[in-house]
Structure formats: structure tokens, C-alpha cells
Design a protein around this motif. Structure first.
Motif, PDB file in Angstrom:
ATOM      1  N   ALA A   1       1.037  -1.199   0.044  1.00 18.38           N
ATOM      2  CA  ALA A   1      -0.084  -0.230   0.114  1.00 18.38           C
ATOM      3  C   ALA A   1       0.956   1.354   0.137  1.00 18.38           C
ATOM      4  N   ILE A   2       0.613   2.094  -0.897  1.00 18.11           N
ATOM      5  CA  ILE A   2       1.620   3.277  -1.001  1.00 18.11           C
ATOM      6  C   ILE A   2       0.811   4.551  -0.700  1.00 18.11           C
ATOM      7  N   GLU A   3       1.345   5.343   0.343  1.00 15.79           N
ATOM      8  CA  GLU A   3       0.909   6.635   0.690  1.00 15.79           C
ATOM      9  C   GLU A   3       1.802   7.506   0.219  1.00 15.79           C
ATOM     10  N   PHE A   4       1.551   8.809  -0.605  1.00 18.12           N
ATOM     11  CA  PHE A   4       2.424   9.672  -0.885  1.00 18.12           C
ATOM     12  C   PHE A   4       2.359  10.735  -0.170  1.00 18.12           C
ATOM     13  N   GLY A   5       3.580  11.447   0.286  1.00 19.46           N
ATOM     14  CA  GLY A   5       3.589  12.674   0.925  1.00 19.46           C
ATOM     15  C   GLY A   5       3.270  13.895  -0.167  1.00 19.46           C
ATOM     16  N   LYS A   6       2.833  15.185   0.328  1.00 20.05           N
ATOM     17  CA  LYS A   6       2.415  16.116  -0.769  1.00 20.05           C
ATOM     18  C   LYS A   6       3.857  16.943  -1.085  1.00 20.05           C
ATOM     19  N   PRO A   7       4.040  17.269  -2.187  1.00 17.45           N
ATOM     20  CA  PRO A   7       5.452  18.037  -2.340  1.00 17.45           C
ATOM     21  C   PRO A   7       5.704  19.127  -1.410  1.00 17.45           C
TER      22      PRO A   7
ATOM     23  N   PHE B   1       5.104  -3.637   8.283  1.00 22.10           N
ATOM     24  CA  PHE B   1       5.759  -2.576   8.460  1.00 22.10           C
ATOM     25  C   PHE B   1       5.865  -1.479   7.315  1.00 22.10           C
ATOM     26  N   ARG B   2       6.021  -0.316   7.919  1.00 22.67           N
ATOM     27  CA  ARG B   2       5.961   0.633   6.700  1.00 22.67           C
ATOM     28  C   ARG B   2       7.616   1.210   6.604  1.00 22.67           C
ATOM     29  N   GLU B   3       7.762   1.607   5.250  1.00 24.12           N
ATOM     30  CA  GLU B   3       9.038   1.957   4.802  1.00 24.12           C
ATOM     31  C   GLU B   3       8.820   3.221   4.120  1.00 24.12           C
ATOM     32  N   ILE B   4       9.597   4.298   4.479  1.00 19.78           N
ATOM     33  CA  ILE B   4       9.583   5.672   3.765  1.00 19.78           C
ATOM     34  C   ILE B   4      10.668   5.809   2.730  1.00 19.78           C
ATOM     35  N   VAL B   5      10.459   6.276   1.809  1.00 17.42           N
ATOM     36  CA  VAL B   5      11.415   6.446   0.421  1.00 17.42           C
ATOM     37  C   VAL B   5      11.373   7.596  -0.007  1.00 17.42           C
ATOM     38  N   TRP B   6      12.384   8.224  -0.505  1.00 18.78           N
ATOM     39  CA  TRP B   6      12.751   9.343  -1.163  1.00 18.78           C
ATOM     40  C   TRP B   6      12.899   9.538  -2.688  1.00 18.78           C
ATOM     41  N   ARG B   7      11.860  10.035  -3.352  1.00 25.64           N
ATOM     42  CA  ARG B   7      12.075  10.242  -4.751  1.00 25.64           C
ATOM     43  C   ARG B   7      13.211  11.434  -4.963  1.00 25.64           C
TER      44      ARG B   7
ATOM     45  N   ILE C   1       5.524   6.699   1.489  1.00 32.32           N
ATOM     46  CA  ILE C   1       5.460   5.298   2.480  1.00 32.32           C
ATOM     47  C   ILE C   1       4.897   4.040   2.036  1.00 32.32           C
ATOM     48  N   ALA C   2       5.474   3.314   2.038  1.00 31.43           N
ATOM     49  CA  ALA C   2       5.120   1.674   1.335  1.00 31.43           C
ATOM     50  C   ALA C   2       4.876   0.959   2.561  1.00 31.43           C
TER      51      ALA C   2
END
Length: 148
Positions: free
Chosen positions: A11-17, A109-115, A122-123
């Protein structure tokens, strides 16, 4: 085929720019042994607006360390994500994935990834689902890493 299989479930949750990231597990300190480093919030000249360290008993191999597993599991239960660190083979996110693979960690578990520096997502990683007839789990951390 005698291999551990898992159903990829993210499940992917995108942070706002420009939105600051939530507090997250950044890494294990290489300067002071036995510290879990947390970060989060907006970037400042000295790092992030949120920073904290949690001590764990640093004995033996990290992937076998019961105190580290307990502390990371507590952070996970609180919803704190783990920073994606693909070049650090003993990073908290890699340890969580390994504990998933061997069945020690039985929850997501959740993993935060930077583009980029201000774009993150967050995946959520669900525990692996072993297929019928497949019972082999990795015998060691290093054998698991070589298969990944």
C-alpha cells in the motif's frame, strides 16, 4: 521449485510535495554503537526539526539481537516508518524485511522512500505468504541477502 515465495502486497501513501516527513527510523548509529536514530519534520541547517536516539543492547549480530528486535517492533507498532537504505545491508528496513522472510516479524511494517529531497512516499510491507508446499526459509541473514 524449493524457494520462499511471497505475494507482493504494497500500500503506497504519497507525501505532498514540500510536506515534511513524519518521524521515521533513519539508521543505526555507526558512531555510537547501540543507538537507533530517528528523524523527521522539516530539514534545518543542523538536520531535521525532530531527532531522537533510542539505545539498545548491542550484543552479537544485529539480525539475532533480541533487544534491537524488541525496540524496532515497538516503533513499528507505533506506526513509525523505516527509512529505505538500499546500500546499508544492516539497516533497520533490511532487518525488518529479513525478520518478515523468516517469520519472526508477523505484522506489516512501513518504509519511507525518497524520490527527491522533498518528495517521499511510505510503502506498507505485508508479511510474506508462503505458498503451499514451500517451507524453506533462509538459514542465515547472509544467505537471505544473497537471494534478494
Amino acid at each position: 521449485m524449493n524457494d520462499t515465495k511471497q505475494t507482493p502486497s504494497l500500500a503506497i501513501e504519497f507525501g505532498k510535495p514540500g510536506e515534511p516527513p513524519p518521524p521515521y527510523v533513519s539508521h543505526l548509529s555507526k558512531v555510537s554503537q547501540g543507538l537507533i536514530v530517528l528523524c523527521g519534520g522539516r530539514r534545518t541547517a543542523s538536520g531535521h526539526e525532530f531527532g531522537n536516539e533510542i539505545a539498545f543492547i548491542d550484543e552479537g549480530e544485529l539480525w539475532e539481537n533480541d533487544d534491537l528486535f524488541s525496540k524496532l517492533s515497538q516503533l513499528n507498532a507505533s506506526g513509525v516508518p523505516f527509512s529505505y537504505q538500499p546500500k546499508e545491508m544492516d539497516s533497520p528496513d533490511i532487518l525488518m524485511a529479513y525478520w518478515h522472510a523468516i517469520g519472526r516479524l508477523k505484522v506489516s511494517f512501513r518504509e519511507i522512500v525518497w524520490r527527491s529531497s522533498d518528495h517521499w512516499y511510505i510503502a506498507t510491507h505485508e508479511p510474506p505468504v508462503l505458498k503451499v508446499g514451500v517451507s524453506e526459509v533462509p538459514k542465515s541473514f547472509s544467505s537471505w541477502l544473497s537471494r534478494s
